[in-house]
Structures are given as C-alpha cells and as structure tokens.
Design an enzyme around this catalytic site. Structure first.
Site, PDB file in Angstrom:
ATOM      1  CG  LEU A   1     -12.319  -9.810 -11.433  1.00 54.20           C
ATOM      2  CD1 LEU A   1     -13.142 -10.989 -10.927  1.00 54.20           C
ATOM      3  CD2 LEU A   1     -12.966  -8.494 -11.018  1.00 54.20           C
ATOM      4  N   GLY A   2      -7.680  -9.768 -11.155  1.00 54.81           N
ATOM      5  CA  GLY A   2      -6.407  -9.935 -10.467  1.00 54.81           C
ATOM      6  C   GLY A   2      -5.525 -10.924 -11.204  1.00 54.81           C
TER       7      GLY A   2
ATOM      8  N   GLY B   1      -1.583 -13.268 -10.657  1.00 59.32           N
ATOM      9  CA  GLY B   1      -0.544 -13.684  -9.719  1.00 59.32           C
ATOM     10  C   GLY B   1      -0.472 -15.185  -9.692  1.00 59.32           C
ATOM     11  N   GLY B   2       0.580 -15.692  -9.047  1.00 57.65           N
ATOM     12  CA  GLY B   2       0.726 -17.143  -9.041  1.00 57.65           C
ATOM     13  C   GLY B   2       0.888 -17.630 -10.469  1.00 57.65           C
TER      14      GLY B   2
ATOM     15  CB  VAL C   1      -9.030 -14.062 -11.697  1.00 54.69           C
ATOM     16  CG1 VAL C   1     -10.529 -14.205 -11.449  1.00 54.69           C
ATOM     17  CG2 VAL C   1      -8.286 -15.265 -11.109  1.00 54.69           C
TER      18      VAL C   1
ATOM     19  CE  LYS D   1      -5.632 -19.119 -11.331  1.00 55.87           C
ATOM     20  NZ  LYS D   1      -5.294 -19.508  -9.946  1.00 55.87           N
TER      21      LYS D   1
ATOM     22  CG  ASP E   1       0.327 -18.729  -2.332  1.00 56.42           C
ATOM     23  OD1 ASP E   1       1.234 -18.322  -1.581  1.00 56.42           O
ATOM     24  OD2 ASP E   1      -0.001 -18.148  -3.383  1.00 56.42           O
TER      25      ASP E   1
END
Length: 278
Positions: free
Chosen positions: A21-22, A24-25, A29, A50, A147
């Site tokens: 799904l995505g 980053g950081g 996920v 995650k 963030d």
C-alpha cells in the site's frame, strides 16, 4: 528481529499479504487478509500490516522501534486517527509486524496535485478542521505525531484520517524503552520545524508547525519554503484574511513565537469569523 523488503506471502500462519500500500519513513505497509477471521466467518477480514523497511530491518533495536510506534498509537480512539489492532512476530522468520485498520481513499499529497493553485476555502476548511481535530486529540493524550505532512493523511468520502506515528513520542511515562529518533534523520525537511532540524526535541510546538505547513500548502498549492520569518510569507489567496494571523503565528520559525496551540487553531477555524489578536 528483522524484516526484508519482500517478506513471505504468509506471516505468522495467519496474515496473507496481497500488495504493498505504501512505503516510507521506516516501514512498508501491505494490504493483508486475516485468515483466522475469515475462518470464523468475518465478512471483512482485510487489514493493513506494517513491517520494517530494508534500511531499518538490520538495526539491532529495529523491532523495538516498530513496537514503540504500535504502543504509542494503540490507545488512540478517534474517528480521525488510524486504529491499531495488534503487534505480532513471525517466530520462524524473525519478522516483527503490527496490524491496523485498512483505510480507503488517497493520501492528501496525491489529492493536492489536483489543486496546483490551492484548494477552494469551502473544501479546505472542513478538511483542515478534521486534521486539527486529530492532532489536538493526540496532544490531549500526550502523544506527539512528529511527522505531520500530506503523505501521512488519508482522504476518503468519510473525511480525513491521520496515520504513521513512526516518528512520534509520548509526553507521558509509558514504561517503553526510551528511543531517540534523532539519529534516524527521518524528519521531512519541508514540514519539520526548524528546531527539529537543528537537533532539538520533538514538542507540541513542532507538531503545530508541521500541521500549519500542511494547511498552508492546501491553501497555496505549494509549501512555505525558505524564508527569513513567518511575516515574509504571502497570505494564500484561498485563505481568508481574518484567519491569516493565526496561521502565520503557527508558522513562526522561532517556537517561542508560536503563541497558539493546535486546539486553539482548530477552535478558531471551526467557528464563525472573529478577530484573532496576536
């Protein structure tokens, strides 16, 4: 414990990973199916799951960092904040992960691409109030997000949802291992308060600055950018003149000059016009 960029399709004998799904950081996920819930006839078994990303997977305390994020957000119960479900470990593969509700829609940064000149006030105002509601709620519980940026806000027909507390911290004593995020170097420069980039601790004032940058971008179609002071910023064309002093105060480069709280900014934006004295 560590995770790879592409973990096995089945984790802990229960969660069937479907697609990313995505990322980053510090994490990735996935959309996943909870096979245990399916077995008991649960009609909606999809969750978001995650795991740590490649960069952090090899860190000695990486699993503690992941658990810290889960523990920080698990007590949050607000319609504008993502809901955490559970933390687990795939013992055989030594992969730590947590599950949370599966959100639908698109992230705010993608939506803003459709408004290069800024969002009309009639659309911006209710969305801004919802976002400020979420941040004010977490602050009341002593939780800092750390963030705040459009990429960590989900937009759907039901409204906004705030997620990703990976850089967050608690102002309360939780008994969790004390982890300094400073060494991660993961602050997003375009939305991070100047004091964070200078090495100072995360604070409510820093969260205020981050959410104010998001609001400014929603109204102006671009980020505040480099400047010598908040006073040098132009008022966004889509932002009403009588609300501008409050947002400008929240965007002050000096945290001591941010003499407004997230809750006060939300109250001001959610009420009919009244003069804001700064």
């Amino acid at each position: 414990m560590s995770a790879t960029v592409a973990p096995p399709s089945l984790l802990a004998g229960r969660y069937q990973l479907e697609r990313i799904l995505g990322s980053g950081g510090m994490g990735v996920v996935y959309r996943a199916r909870d096979l245990l819930h399916e077995q008991f006839g649960e009609p909606c078994s999809s969750v978001a799951l995650k795991v740590l990303g490649e960069t952090f997977a090899e860190c000695p305390d990486a699993h503690v960092l992941l658990y810290s994020e889960f523990a920080l957000a698990r007590g949050l119960r607000h319609e504008r904040v993502v809901r955490m479900y559970g933390f687990d470990v795939d013992i055989n593969r030594h992969i730590a992960f947590f599950t949370m509700e599966l959100m639908h829609g698109m992230t705010l940064d993608r939506l803003l691409l459709e408004y290069p000149g800024g969002m009309p006030w009639r659309e911006l105002q209710p969305m801004a109030v919802q976002l400020l509601d979420a941040v004010a709620y977490t602050h009341r519980l002593g939780v800092l997000h750390g963030d705040l940026k459009p990429g960590n806000v989900m937009v759907s027909e039901e409204g906004l949802r705030l997620f990703d507390f990976g850089l967050g911290q608690s102002l309360l004593t939780t008994g969790l291992p004390g982890l300094s995020r400073g060494h991660i170097g993961a602050w997003t420069p375009a939305y991070a308060a100047p004091e964070l980039l200078a090495g100072d601790a995360l604070s409510m004032a820093a969260d205020l600055y981050g959410v104010a940058c998001v609001l400014y971008e929603m109204a102006q179609g671009r980020r505040p950018g480099e400047r010598s002071s908040a006073e040098s910023l132009p008022r966004p064309r889509q932002w009403p003149r009588h609300y501008w002093p409050a947002l400008r105060t929240a965007l002050a480069l000096d945290p001591e000059r941010r003499t407004i709280s997230v809750a006060e900014l939300r109250e001001m934006m959610g009420c009919p016009w009244r003069r804001w004295f700064v």
